[in-house]
Each structure stands twice: as C-alpha cells, then as structure tokens.
Scaffold this active site. Structure first.
Site, mmCIF file in Angstrom:
data_model
loop_
_atom_site.group_PDB
_atom_site.id
_atom_site.type_symbol
_atom_site.label_atom_id
_atom_site.label_comp_id
_atom_site.label_asym_id
_atom_site.label_seq_id
_atom_site.Cartn_x
_atom_site.Cartn_y
_atom_site.Cartn_z
ATOM 1 N N GLU A 105 -4.191 -9.954 2.442
ATOM 2 C CA GLU A 105 -5.240 -9.748 3.442
ATOM 3 C C GLU A 105 -6.456 -10.658 3.238
ATOM 4 O OE1 GLU A 105 -2.988 -5.798 3.211
ATOM 5 O OE2 GLU A 105 -3.632 -7.390 1.843
ATOM 6 N N GLU B 281 0.825 -1.209 0.000
ATOM 7 C CA GLU B 281 0.000 0.000 0.000
ATOM 8 C C GLU B 281 0.864 1.265 0.000
ATOM 9 O OE1 GLU B 281 -4.040 -0.519 1.047
ATOM 10 O OE2 GLU B 281 -3.414 -1.340 2.972
#
Length: 237
Positions: A134, A114
């Site tokens: 995730e 990210e």
C-alpha cells in the site's frame, strides 16, 4: 468467488476462488467473504481453514474496488455499514469463537496479508510471498495490520514490512513469527486441514476457552492475562 465446504468433520473450508485475478477481492468479494464468516459461525464449525486457489490473495482489486466503494457511498450507503462488511471479511473487527488456520500458497499481499494476520495458525508453502504494498501507492494498510503486526513480529520487522512494501519469502516470515510452519509448495492446504482436524477432535469448549483467553490476554498486561486465564479455566471446569 467465495466457496465454503466441509472437507473434514467439523472443519469449514473457506476458499477464495478467482484465480484469474489472483483472488483479488472486489467489493462484492469482500461482502461475500464477510457473509461466509457469518455462515460458518452460524453453522457451528469447530475450526475453519481459509485458503485461495493457486495464490492466497493479491489483496483488494484496485481495478474496481475504489470506484465501487465511491459508488456505494454516493448511493447513500452508510460508511459504517460499508466498511463493516470490508473489515468483517478480513476479520479486523470480527473475533470468531473458533480457531482459523490459513493455508497460504503463491502471493499474499495487501488485504490478503491482513486476513492472514487475523488468523490463529498459518501454514505457508515454501514459495509463498508476502507484502503490504500500500505505501508504494500512497496509502497504508488499514485492515488491522498497522496496529497488529508490531505486536506479532516486533517493531523493527513490522516497520520493514510496512514501510518498504517489499516482498518477503515464507521462511523469512516464519523466522519473524508471522508464519507457523513452512511446507513444500502445494501442500499447505493438506497440512492446514490436518491441523484443523486435530483441533476439531478436541472438546470444543476447551478450544474456544483457550482462543478467548489468549486473544483477550495479549491485549493487556501479564497480570491481566493471568486473571483472564484463571477466569476462563474456572469457567471451563
């Protein structure tokens, strides 16, 4: 675990330095990285480079991060303050006025992925691996990637990254446009610093105007982007 140096004129180097945990970020690490970005901006850097020791980052440190977040909230910390620090570290809600170049070696997972997605130029060693794992743990990336990645590499490629949680090599990510350049393993930082030094040698007002115009322009229509470009160019002149 966060080091800030000035290895080249007007170039700040932000290093994640916790190799024993593959530069996983615990809550204090997120807060330190958020402070580092504020310090770099306050110090007037013209360009920043972000990297990690051996690996870029394995993401949030799941051994401690969930419990630390829960403890902070139970202790009365406001959620917006807590998540402001976390998101500020990975540049989700913080737009820096200067370019940021990522130098990526080893693994770049989760929150590390990210952070890289918020940078402007991305140099990867040819053995680097990228993943958003995730989904396999029952949650989703929430540091900007779900919103940003389809705009950066296209819908189908983004969905493959986000839904599979698989590892993708540097060359595949370059083909998709997520990575700017792939270089021999171990040389990403040198290449990133060379690029940053070249950018830092240009008049800073022009560099900042380009970054602002591009960042604002990609969020709207082409006509709106033309208007933003014209306004920025006129202000610069």
């Amino acid at each position: 675990m966060i080091r800030v140096e000035t290895p080249r004129p007007h170039v700040a180097l932000v290093t994640l330095d916790k190799p024993a945990r593959r530069n996983a970020l615990d809550l204090p690490g997120f807060r330190a990285l958020s402070r580092a970005w504020r310090d770099v901006a306050a110090d007037g850097a013209r360009v920043a480079v972000v990297t990690g020791v051996r690996d870029f980052s394995s993401g949030a440190d799941l051994k401690t991060f969930p419990d630390d977040v829960a403890a902070a909230l139970r202790g009365g910390e406001l959620p917006e303050h807590l998540w402001g620090d976390i998101h500020g570290a990975i540049l989700r809600d913080r737009v820096l006025p200067f370019p940021v170049v990522a130098a990526i070696e080893g693994i770049c997972f989760g929150a590390g992925f990210e952070l890289v997605g918020a940078t402007d130029i991305r140099i990867a060693g040819d053995t680097a691996q990228f993943s958003t794992p995730e989904v396999g743990r029952g949650f989703m990336a929430s540091g900007g990637t779900v919103a940003r990645l389809p705009r950066q590499i296209g819908y189908a490629a983004a969905m493959q990254v986000l839904l599979t949680g698989a590892r993708f090599g540097a060359e595949r990510m370059r083909e998709w446009g997520y990575v700017s350049e792939v270089v021999p393993a171990g040389t990403a930082l040198d290449r990133a610093l060379d690029i940053a030094e070249l950018i830092a040698a240009h008049p800073p007002a022009a560099v900042r105007a380009i970054k602002r115009a591009v960042g604002e322009g990609v969020r709207g229509t082409l006509a709106e982007a033309y208007a933003i470009e014209t306004r920025a160019a006129d202000e610069l002149l």
